[in-house]
Scaffold this active site. Structure first.
Site, PDB file in Angstrom:
ATOM      1  N   ASP A  65      -2.723 -15.730   0.538  1.00  0.00           N
ATOM      2  CA  ASP A  65      -3.308 -15.881   1.403  1.00  0.00           C
ATOM      3  C   ASP A  65      -3.953 -15.128   2.824  1.00  0.00           C
ATOM      4  OD1 ASP A  65      -2.315 -18.294   2.490  1.00  0.00           O
ATOM      5  OD2 ASP A  65      -0.914 -16.677   4.163  1.00  0.00           O
ATOM      6  N   TYR A  67      -5.131 -11.813   5.350  1.00  0.00           N
ATOM      7  CA  TYR A  67      -4.701 -10.771   5.904  1.00  0.00           C
ATOM      8  C   TYR A  67      -4.227 -11.836   7.568  1.00  0.00           C
ATOM      9  CZ  TYR A  67      -5.980  -7.891   2.691  1.00  0.00           C
ATOM     10  OH  TYR A  67      -5.328  -6.841   1.803  1.00  0.00           O
ATOM     11  N   PHE A  78      -7.675  -9.871  -0.369  1.00  0.00           N
ATOM     12  CA  PHE A  78      -7.256  -8.432  -0.822  1.00  0.00           C
ATOM     13  C   PHE A  78      -8.245  -7.423   0.304  1.00  0.00           C
ATOM     14  CE2 PHE A  78      -5.936  -9.688  -4.441  1.00  0.00           C
ATOM     15  CZ  PHE A  78      -4.805  -9.349  -4.405  1.00  0.00           C
ATOM     16  N   HIS A 187       1.591  -7.649  -9.492  1.00  0.00           N
ATOM     17  CA  HIS A 187       0.952  -7.486  -8.155  1.00  0.00           C
ATOM     18  C   HIS A 187       0.550  -6.483  -7.339  1.00  0.00           C
ATOM     19  CE1 HIS A 187      -0.318  -7.998  -3.662  1.00  0.00           C
ATOM     20  NE2 HIS A 187      -0.810  -9.755  -3.887  1.00  0.00           N
TER      21      HIS A 187
END
Length: 220
Positions: A65, A67, A78, A187
């Site tokens: 998703d 931010y 990211f 992750h």
């Protein structure tokens, strides 16, 4: 449907843009922007593609998703806008890069510099409501980004796929590992990074593979 996206992607995805699910998705997203605060800003929805043309593509990094806090998202997974504090996962990415390659932690978290070198920073879902994680999931974005990954996997060769976490690994499970380099790990989130993200050497392994296939390595 006329979608404002980089031309090499537009020509390859034009059939996708005319499908019923995508037309419904566009209607949903337009209404959301009218009624709510949505991230990233509209012109940045396809920013990952705009900075990384299909022909220049060397590496794919998958996120989930955008931010959902103010001023963070700008269309690359990211990555955050210049001057925005680093989110926890990005801090851990930079820590691993430093340990793996010796590249010092940068002063800003804007990863357009990676995208401009051929790294597609692709979220599965390209929009989100402010402060509501996952709010635009299951509206059609995942089908679109699946089509993008299929297009890359089928038409390109020797692409590096960096799949961090179970979600990314499931999304790209079909990628041919004989034709491409697929690197898996947990992750980079603080919840999991110490269980295998730190020490995965994905950044040096990516550059070694690119060099072996006569491609310029990424300046991380």
């Amino acid at each position: 449907m006329d979608v404002k996206i980089e031309e090499s992607w537009k020509s390859r995805l034009k059939e996708e843009f005319d499908k019923d699910y995508f037309i419904r998705l566009v209607d949903f997203v337009k209404n959301e922007y009218k009624r709510h605060t949505i991230y990233p800003p509209g012109p940045k929805i396809f920013n990952a593609f705009d900075h990384c043309a299909f022909n220049d593509l060397k590496v794919v990094i998958l996120g989930q998703d955008p931010y959902h806090g103010p001023n963070q998202a700008h269309g690359l997974c990211f990555s955050v806008n210049d001057g925005v504090p680093f989110p926890p996962s990005l801090i851990n990415i930079f820590k691993e890069i430093q340990k793996d390659t010796g590249v010092p932690v940068p002063k800003n978290g804007n990863l357009e510099r990676w995208a401009d070198q051929g790294v597609l920073l692709l979220n599965a879902t390209l929009t989100v409501r402010a402060h509501q994680a996952g709010s635009h999931q299951n509206k059609g974005w995942e089908q679109f980004t699946d089509a993008v990954i299929h297009k890359i996997a089928e038409e390109k060769e020797n692409i590096v796929f960096l799949l961090w976490g179970a979600y990314a690994q499931r999304k790209a499970a079909f990628v041919d590992r004989e034709k491409h380099l697929v690197l898996d790990s947990v992750h980079p989130s603080p919840l999991s990074a110490s269980r295998g993200f730190f020490g995965n050497h994905h950044f040096s392994r990516t550059n070694q593979y690119l060099t072996e296939h006569n491609k310029k390595p990424i300046n991380w």
